[in-house]
Write a protein that holds these residues in place. Structure first.
Motif: not given
Ligand SMILES: [Zn+2]
Ligand SMILES: [Zn+2]
Length: 171
Positions: A88-95, A128-132, A139-147
């Motif tokens: 996936x890919x997220x484009x933060x500025x454009x939401x 993950x992408x919506x989190x971005x 996130x450095x935590x391997x069990x976190x969705x943002x890893x």
């Protein structure tokens, strides 16, 4: 917050419903699904058989109200500059974000493929992408969705939940 899910027509309604229900819960928001989009010939790299994700995001960003969030979902395999593929890919500025389901259907010795596993992976990539889009980085935590996920093994290890630190950023 309001999230619009746009899908290509090859995406199964089971996945769509699963994402809609769970994203609404995770992000305490409204999720609208039912809109479709098409991939363009010019976004396809014929030799690779993959679509380039960044131009798709650029094009879709104008199809929703500016303050809302858009998550595009496709069965097509995606790539980005310098990467063999992207989940996936997220484009933060454009939401605007996009996820591909193309690589989520394989099993491996420790993890045989099941329909349930597929739904979990799709949700993991979507969260993950919506989190971005909310400005949350890797996130450095391997069990976190943002890893960061480089393989299905990474995706399966983390799952769709945030660690306590990343959770602070949620609405
Ligand atoms: Zn990421
Ligand atoms: Zn985290």
């Amino acid at each position: 917050m309001r999230i619009w899910i746009f899908r290509t027509t090859d995406v199964d309604s089971k996945v769509l419903n699963h994402l809609q229900e769970n994203l609404a819960m995770v992000f305490c928001g409204t999720v609208e699904s039912g809109k479709t989009f098409e991939l363009k010939e010019k976004e396809l790299h014929a030799a690779r058989g993959q679509y380039k994700s960044t131009p798709i995001l650029w094009r879709l960003r104008i199809l929703k109200p500016t303050q809302d969030f858009l998550l595009a979902v496709t069965e097509a395999d995606l790539y980005a500059d310098g990467l063999n593929f992207v989940f996936g890919e997220a484009y933060l500025a454009a939401r605007c974000a996009i996820i591909s389901l193309a690589r989520l259907k394989a099993g491996y010795p420790e993890k045989p493929f099941t329909a349930e596993l597929f739904l979990r992976r799709a949700l993991t990539e979507a969260v993950h992408e919506v989190g971005h889009l909310l400005g949350i980085g890797h996130c450095p935590q391997p069990t976190c969705v943002m890893h960061f996920s480089n393989s299905l093994y990474d995706t399966d290890r983390k799952g769709p939940t945030f660690c306590s630190r990343c959770q602070e950023f949620l609405p």
